[in-house]
Write an enzyme that holds these catalytic residues in place. Sequence first.
Site, PDB file in Angstrom:
ATOM      1  N   ASP A  67       0.814  -1.216   0.000  1.00 21.87           N
ATOM      2  CA  ASP A  67       0.000   0.000   0.000  1.00 21.87           C
ATOM      3  C   ASP A  67       0.847   1.265   0.000  1.00 21.87           C
ATOM      4  O   ASP A  67       0.310   2.372  -0.128  1.00 21.87           O
ATOM      5  CB  ASP A  67      -0.974  -0.006   1.189  1.00 21.87           C
ATOM      6  CG  ASP A  67      -0.312  -0.235   2.534  1.00 21.87           C
ATOM      7  OD1 ASP A  67       0.725  -0.913   2.588  1.00 21.87           O
ATOM      8  OD2 ASP A  67      -0.837   0.260   3.556  1.00 21.87           O
ATOM      9  N   HIS A  68       2.152   1.116   0.126  1.00 22.83           N
ATOM     10  CA  HIS A  68       3.050   2.273   0.103  1.00 22.83           C
ATOM     11  C   HIS A  68       3.981   2.285  -1.110  1.00 22.83           C
ATOM     12  O   HIS A  68       4.752   3.232  -1.270  1.00 22.83           O
ATOM     13  CB  HIS A  68       3.897   2.298   1.380  1.00 22.83           C
ATOM     14  CG  HIS A  68       3.078   2.449   2.622  1.00 22.83           C
ATOM     15  ND1 HIS A  68       2.907   3.649   3.269  1.00 22.83           N
ATOM     16  CD2 HIS A  68       2.354   1.541   3.316  1.00 22.83           C
ATOM     17  CE1 HIS A  68       2.126   3.477   4.325  1.00 22.83           C
ATOM     18  NE2 HIS A  68       1.773   2.198   4.370  1.00 22.83           N
ATOM     19  N   HIS A 262      -4.002   7.291   6.562  1.00 23.64           N
ATOM     20  CA  HIS A 262      -3.702   5.853   6.570  1.00 23.64           C
ATOM     21  C   HIS A 262      -4.666   5.121   7.495  1.00 23.64           C
ATOM     22  O   HIS A 262      -4.285   4.517   8.494  1.00 23.64           O
ATOM     23  CB  HIS A 262      -2.245   5.633   7.008  1.00 23.64           C
ATOM     24  CG  HIS A 262      -1.729   4.249   6.761  1.00 23.64           C
ATOM     25  ND1 HIS A 262      -1.811   3.242   7.703  1.00 23.64           N
ATOM     26  CD2 HIS A 262      -1.118   3.699   5.695  1.00 23.64           C
ATOM     27  CE1 HIS A 262      -1.259   2.149   7.225  1.00 23.64           C
ATOM     28  NE2 HIS A 262      -0.838   2.395   5.996  1.00 23.64           N
TER      29      HIS A 262
END
Length: 301
Positions: A67-68, A262
Amino acid sequence: MSERELVVLGTASQVPTRQRNHNGYLLRWDGEGFLFDPGEGTQRQMLRAGASAHDLNRICVTHFHGDHSLGLAGVIQRINLDQVPHEVTAHYPRSGQRFFDRLRYATAYRETVRLTEAPVAADGVLAATPSYTLEARKLSHPVESYGYRLTEPDGRRMLPDRLAAHGIAGPDVGRLQREGRLGGVTLEDVSEVRRGQRFAFVMDTRLCDGVHALAESCDLLVIESTFLDEDTELAVEHGHLTAGQAAAVARDAGVRHLVLTHFSQRYSDPAEFERQARAAGFEGELTVAHDLQRVPVPKRR
């Protein structure tokens, strides 16, 4: 002063949702662009936000969870497709070099741009320019992770009343600024320190020394708050922060504007993050981030 703002491209942790894209954050800073943690879909989110590959000068990846970082492949290929005319520098944990290599060369394409790899292996300064110093600090996560901090050099603010008292006006003001002294008058006699602006980006981490060092005296702090406070044990287990923990860090560090982001898909009410942040005692400006939001760096006091 040139534009300084954060463009939020995505705010979801782990997986995208109907309302939230994977992570992605573009910091505009005096004509330069810093792309932080481009998750899947970042290239499209940039288009929706009115940003282009030409806006990017540095890519800063905190760690190599998907996800990063899954958006790296598309972003790098778009930089080359659009033939960005300037050098682009990529910072990421050196321990994840194999992941960066796989993402950079995930498919066939023609390389047309100078992409400089500048991996991070320890705390310290990554780049120093007249406009900013970029540094990294190690965080606490199941895989190696670094946060980033941008600091503008301190300057001087001229004080009109003191200039007038010494009879200094017109071109002599510029001469004094350049040379530091005019006759018997020093620059310090007629000015005061103008503190440089400070920005920090803190993603997946437990509380640790690096979090506090990055947040110290920031004008704008972007920080993960994956969990709410009732799930603190889960946060610690998985290497994350809660809304209350993130806000307490900002409170103790004297942060002016706190951006929480986040968010876990388990929570349906974003307002609860704000409530818990305020309950932790943070009294500054507070933003619970949403996709495609723009957050200006606070003006100097």
